[in-house]
Every structure is written in C-alpha cells, then in structure tokens.
Design a protein around this motif. Sequence first.
Motif, PDB file in Angstrom:
ATOM      1  N   ASN A 109       0.830  -1.196   0.000  1.00  0.00           N
ATOM      2  CA  ASN A 109       0.000   0.000   0.000  1.00  0.00           C
ATOM      3  C   ASN A 109       0.869   1.251   0.000  1.00  0.00           C
ATOM      4  OD1 ASN A 109      -2.662  -1.142   0.075  1.00  0.00           O
ATOM      5  ND2 ASN A 109      -2.210  -1.809   2.160  1.00  0.00           N
ATOM      6  N   PHE A 110       0.572   2.148  -0.933  1.00  0.00           N
ATOM      7  CA  PHE A 110       1.167   3.493  -0.945  1.00  0.00           C
ATOM      8  C   PHE A 110       0.092   4.415  -0.368  1.00  0.00           C
ATOM      9  CE2 PHE A 110       4.514   3.367  -4.609  1.00  0.00           C
ATOM     10  CZ  PHE A 110       5.109   2.269  -4.028  1.00  0.00           C
ATOM     11  N   ASN A 111       0.363   4.991   0.777  1.00  0.00           N
ATOM     12  CA  ASN A 111      -0.618   5.883   1.393  1.00  0.00           C
ATOM     13  C   ASN A 111      -0.167   7.326   1.252  1.00  0.00           C
ATOM     14  OD1 ASN A 111      -3.002   6.354   3.133  1.00  0.00           O
ATOM     15  ND2 ASN A 111      -1.496   7.052   4.634  1.00  0.00           N
ATOM     16  N   ILE A 112      -1.061   8.152   0.722  1.00  0.00           N
ATOM     17  CA  ILE A 112      -0.813   9.601   0.744  1.00  0.00           C
ATOM     18  C   ILE A 112      -1.470  10.093   2.031  1.00  0.00           C
ATOM     19  CG2 ILE A 112      -1.016  11.777  -0.517  1.00  0.00           C
ATOM     20  CD1 ILE A 112       0.482   9.430  -1.982  1.00  0.00           C
ATOM     21  N   GLY A 113      -0.674  10.279   3.054  1.00  0.00           N
ATOM     22  CA  GLY A 113      -1.225  10.528   4.393  1.00  0.00           C
ATOM     23  C   GLY A 113      -1.499  11.976   4.701  1.00  0.00           C
ATOM     24  N   GLN A 114      -0.764  12.857   4.054  1.00  0.00           N
ATOM     25  CA  GLN A 114      -0.972  14.293   4.258  1.00  0.00           C
ATOM     26  C   GLN A 114      -0.730  14.991   2.936  1.00  0.00           C
ATOM     27  OE1 GLN A 114       0.106  16.207   8.258  1.00  0.00           O
ATOM     28  NE2 GLN A 114       1.872  14.940   7.858  1.00  0.00           N
TER      29      GLN A 114
ATOM     30  N   ASP B 292       2.835  13.648   1.790  1.00  0.00           N
ATOM     31  CA  ASP B 292       3.597  12.614   2.477  1.00  0.00           C
ATOM     32  C   ASP B 292       3.227  11.258   1.921  1.00  0.00           C
ATOM     33  OD1 ASP B 292       5.146  13.927   4.683  1.00  0.00           O
ATOM     34  OD2 ASP B 292       3.167  14.748   5.076  1.00  0.00           O
TER      35      ASP B 292
ATOM     36  N   ARG C  63       3.716   7.228   2.229  1.00  0.00           N
ATOM     37  CA  ARG C  63       4.133   6.059   2.995  1.00  0.00           C
ATOM     38  C   ARG C  63       4.053   4.902   2.029  1.00  0.00           C
ATOM     39  NH1 ARG C  63       1.892   0.849   3.786  1.00  0.00           N
ATOM     40  NH2 ARG C  63       2.182   0.149   5.929  1.00  0.00           N
TER      41      ARG C  63
END
Lengths: 429, 429
Positions: free
Chosen positions: A270-275, A292, A294
Amino acid sequence: MNSMLKNTQRAAIVDGVDEAFDQQIAFTQELIRHPSVRTREASAQDVMERALKERGFTIDRWQLDPAELSEHVGHGRINVSYEGMTNVVGTFQPAQHTGRSLILNGHIDVVPVGPREQWSRSPWDPHVEDGWLYGRGCGDMKAGLAGGLFAIDAIRAAGLEITAPLHFQSVVEEESTGNGTLAAIQRGYTAEAVLIPEPEENMLVRANVGVIWAKIRVGGKPTHPREMTSGFNAIDAAVAVVNQLRLLEAEWNAERGRHRHFEDLDHPINFNIGQIRGGDWPSSVPAWCEFDLRAALYPGTTADEAWEQIMRHLKIAEAALPVGDARVTAEKTGFYAEGYVLEEGSDAEHTLGEQHEKVFGSPLDSFTTPGYIDSRLFVLYSGLPTLVYGPRTEEIHGYDERTHLESLRKVTKTMALFIAEWCGVTQTS
Amino acid sequence: MNSMLKNTQRAAIVDGVDEAFDQQIAFTQELIRHPSVRTREASAQDVMERALKERGFTIDRWQLDPAELSEHVGHGRINVSYEGMTNVVGTFQPAQHTGRSLILNGHIDVVPVGPREQWSRSPWDPHVEDGWLYGRGCGDMKAGLAGGLFAIDAIRAAGLEITAPLHFQSVVEEESTGNGTLAAIQRGYTAEAVLIPEPEENMLVRANVGVIWAKIRVGGKPTHPREMTSGFNAIDAAVAVVNQLRLLEAEWNAERGRHRHFEDLDHPINFNIGQIRGGDWPSSVPAWCEFDLRAALYPGTTADEAWEQIMRHLKIAEAALPVGDARVTAEKTGFYAEGYVLEEGSDAEHTLGEQHEKVFGSPLDSFTTPGYIDSRLFVLYSGLPTLVYGPRTEEIHGYDERTHLESLRKVTKTMALFIAEWCGVTQTS
C-alpha cells in the motif's frame, strides 16, 4: 523442548491474570490518558518507569541520540528534535540464571487522533463498552505494554519467579522511524528471544513489509487563474505524481507471487498519501504542493533499492508535467526500513504456540502483515527470533480505536505462560 | 460630445505626466513596500490617506461593517475579522460644478507572494529593471492607484482644475470578496462614471466573469494503511471530487457560444483549486481533506444559480465515493459574485477611447477578461458606466509580478486626459 511448568503452576498463573484483570484494564486506561503522540511521550514513560520500578526492575532511561542512530543502516530519518524523548528499559536479573533470556518490547508512542469530533468519546478518556476498551493507542499498543507487566505479575502471584534475565523495553518512535527500538539495540540489549505484543488478532506475524516515508514536493510557476491554461498548477501536478506512484504500487503488487508469504494477499503493497498541503490563495494558481508518501516494500528489498525505484517514477512524472520549469523533489522523512520474515521452527515460536493453544484451545495461526513493526530491527540486525503477537483490535490509527477485552485477557495469559516457560520459573512461596 | 480641451491644455497635461513620472514611480514603490495582504492593508491606506490629503481631498476613512455588507445581495462571504480594515475615500468638490462627476476606484489589497525563494528579489522591495517595475501588487494594482493621483497632479501642473466632483476610492477586499467597493456603494458614493485602472494591457474590459469561492471538505473513516483497501482515503476522495467539478467546468466552457463576448475565448471558465490541506499522519489513511475552489461564471448567471450547479456536482461526487459514510460539504468563503458586460456606446467609453487614441496612436481595444473585478458592483448595482483600463503587467498573482513602465506612463496620460475631458477643467494659472 518439553514443557517445564507443572499443571498447578500453569493454573495458578492463569488465575493470576484473571484476578488482576480489572487492575490491568485500569492501568491500561491510565496509560491511554497520557496523549503520547510523537515528542510528547515523556509523561507516559514516567508511568512505565514507575510501574517497572514497583516490580523491582532496574531502570535504564535515556534520551535518543540522533548522531549515534544515524550511523546505523536501519535508522529512520529524523525531522524532529529528540530533546526529552526517552526510552525506558527495566531489567530483571534473576538470582539464579537457568532459563532463557527475553526482551519484552513495546512502543509508548501513538499516532494523532485526527478530527476530534469523529470520535464517539474523547480518544484520551478511555472507556469500556460491550467488552471493548476504547481510546487512542489502546491496542497500538498500550494494552500490549500493560499486558506484559501484568503477565509478570501473574507469574509472581502464582508464587513463582523467573530464572532468566528479562529486559522490558518501553520505546518511542515506533510510529515514525523505528529509532526507539534501534537505540535499545545500539545500547547493547540482546536476549535469546523477543516478544512484541502488538495488536495482531491473536496471531503471530510471519512476515512484514518494510516501510519508507517521503515528503514529495511539486513546485512551479504560479499565475492568475485568468491565465490558468498557461500557468502551472502544482496541486494538479501533485495529483499526476500520485498517479505515477500508483503505477509503481500496482507493479509491486503484481509481483507478489515472487515474494514468500505475500503470494496470497490481495494488495500487500500500500502506498498511502497521508498528508497533503498546497497553495496559498484561492485565486492564485497554486505554486507548490507537497504530500507525504508512505510506501511499503517486500522483505528482501532494501530501502535503498525501493527508494531508487520511487525516484525513477518521480522523474517520469516530472518529465510529463506540462511546464518546463516544474520540479518534483523528495525527502526522506522517517521510516527507511526493510521488511522481514520470521523463519519457522524456532524454539521461541514453538513455545508460544503451545501456550496459545492451551489458552485459546486452537493452534496459533501466523499471517503476513502489510504494516511496519519494530520487530524487523531485532530480526535483521540482531538475528533474534522475534514474536509479534497480540490482541484483537479494531480501527488502529482510526477513530474509536478499540481492543477486545476477552482477547486481551487470553493474550495476557498466553504471554504469562510463555514468559514462565521460556525464562523458566522457581517457586518462591 | 466634442473635445473641450484645447490642444495646448492637452499638451501641458501630457508634459505634466512626463515631468513627474520619476516621482510617480517612487510613490508606487512606496506603496509596494507596504505588504498590504488581506487584513494588513492599514499602513498602505495611511499612505493613500496622506497622499489624498496633500492634494486637498476631503478624507472619509471607515472600517467595513460585516452586518451592513451582509444585507447586500452582492456581498462576498466574510471569514476574517474586519477589525482595522478600512476604506479611504478622498473627495474633491469643485468651486463650480460644470462637468461630469467621476469615481476613480482602485484596491490597495494584494495577494500573498507564495514561496519567497521563487522571487528573483524581495516582492516587497520594488525595483526597476529593463523598463519594468517589479513587486507584489505593482500592477494589481498599486501602479493604477498611484497613476490616478499623478493624473490629477498633471492636470494641476498644467494650471488647470477639474470642475466636477471626483471621489478617489482606495478600497480593501478586492482580492477576496469585493466588499470594499461594496461598502463604498452602500455609503452612498455615486457619480456619472467610474474608472478603475486595473492592469488590463492598455485595453478596456468589455465583459467579465463572476467568481465564487468555496471551501470543499471531504471527510470519512480513517484506518491503518495495512487495511487501506477497507478504509476511506479522504485525499483520494478529494481528487475524485475535483475531477467531478472539472466536468462542470468543461460543460460551462462548452456553452461559451451562448454567452456574448465569450464566444471566441478558448477557456473562459476556469475552476482553480488554489489551496489543499488534508491528513494528519503519513501512516494513517487520511480522514479529511479540504480544498479551496475558485469557480468562474458567465454574466447573466447569478451566484445562486452557479452555486446550485456546483452543489449538484458535489452530490454526484459524494454518491460515487466508495465508502458509505463519506461526506462532501461546501462552505462559501469569499467571492459570491455575478459577472457583467459593459454595454457599448456610453459617453464615458467614447471619451476614454478618444484620449487613448491620442496617446497611443491606435484605437482603444476592448476584451473579455476571465478574472474578478470590482467593476461588477458599479455596473450591476449602481448602473454606472465603469471603465476598467490599465497598464501592461506580467505575472499577476505570480512570482516577479512586473508592470511595464512605458505602458504605465501612457496609461497615466490617458487617465489624466480622460479626467480632464470628463470632469471638465478651468484655468487656474
């Protein structure tokens, strides 16, 4: 290795967990009341230090040293001050050392709560409802940390004392870099096995992704919206960069068949765009946007190798942007971590499995988890059998995070029996 | 109407602009040195008040009243405190009133500069290079404001005085709501024509879009990235909402053939996502994301009608989101403005055209501009012929904003001649 505990000892330990379980919940609630988000872990560490002292552990509390950490290949990139950020390790040294030594490791830091109004009740005012304990960090992982303490209490309440060194580590930085556990390794702590009671649905973690954090910045030339077609919109550009990264994510997921323990997962990477943040004014075409990332990576892929591929995709995205002077840059901002596999067949795993089956009445299942755990540090850099095992928890990192109390009770029993079996015990009363 | 100025008077006025042009640039630079971004216009207004007083204008300076503004259909939505935010109006009353009255209107507020390092030099330290004046707000619109003052000076330097009331308005809030000019209208100021020296490439604005500002919020349920496929990613969702809004933008652009003065523009309707913010932690699936939309609308479409269509598209986007509890909401945050058309054939336009042709040696062109201007308030709510006309400027709202000095010189001459012709003059020396 055969079981060394007598049935009566086993029963007494299990009873000990039951008898103190209300206290255990109360202590977990006390921990949750300390909002130990990154850089603000000190008061929760005070609680842990006191609890370990009360149990006769020798305390080692120290502030993390960025310079020393940065020398280690497995360190996470540091973008906060470590001033006042401390690990607490309590060490029990037995009068007679006949059993096997153990590190019991857990993290005190928790992730932010997000918009407060989305929580049914305050995330820092833990409450019990319908058999669940609610609060930020209840499962991830204050219930596990507290469970370790009460597992030891249960052994002692049964009139027993362990006969091997036990290092009880309450670390910081697990949610951002892994540098808390790394600092404990650098300080010289080691043992014959490690137990980390993260919230793992009453299961053992067999394999685990690595994680990289990066801040991606997109910048260019702003204009008035009336000339928008000639201007460079950094927010639109950031979306294009995300889309390019999603191609890499899809590529890595498509390769899952080549990675042991990941073959059967639908979407292990998983590529998370957290911010995301961008722009300064509604009627200016935004000149900048940063987000950001992850990203997860398979065990066996180094962080450097993954980083190189991410950079390659950022270059592709940059080249495709409509304006020549647009720039896409990336900075490492935290985790820079490989994943790991817990090889099957260790004595430690066998011992845990036996205790689990006695408590739960069913075999210990293992599974692959696509989230970061500090265990990678012990496995990759200390070569230790590292058991990540803990209670059922819902909404980890979400709203109304909650831990199932009956699961916690049983996991605590398993932990107590495991510690007693692994470290050995001697009758004291 | 025939020209009333004698050739010698005309020549003297034009000479007056040339003779004071260095002072005019210096005064414009002084204005630019005051970083009059929203809510911080006071010191620049002090400069304007002093400049108008020195020229014998009667000063009316007052703080904007949100309650009174909110009663007007054309008001922009207010989300800052108006404490200390003032308009300055200087009024000249002639001894003999024989000419036609005029409002000379300009805004003192400027937009933020964005990342400072993108500017070649400080945006607040204006400098001249290769015939251009650089600085935030130089063209938008301090050069125009200062130009109005020096146009009046040039008339007087020619030994003339105007013979009609002139209200010189230095207003706030043009970059966010239009409430500065609206407050001046509500205070009772009116005249037979309005001149607004916005940076318009030596041309007259024939038609102008309306603008709406909205903050769109997307919220849902966060999770740990390891469960990302079950969680709701508010940043991904916001991108989907933007894509839906782009469909509406395309629909409106496709209709341009039905809108007089917009038929020949490639892309008259721009939806700008000017700011975006979302998420709290790289390793939490983001629970919220909000962005600022700046949408344009054609003249003849009310803000309410456009808003209703935007809301309809947000509902479509919300219904398409993958998680049932996701919410998309919108709040009006500034401009809520219709566009306008300047009808051809007014005496004011004819008079301006004649002076422009005398100065530039070519006819005055008119054009349609897809950006907000306060002129809509005078046209829609006071029914006044409103001439938006001003110097060549590059990088409006961008980096290295710059105004072409020879253009400014000629525009100042045109303005001086226009004021003299429109208001009439009498010989004083």
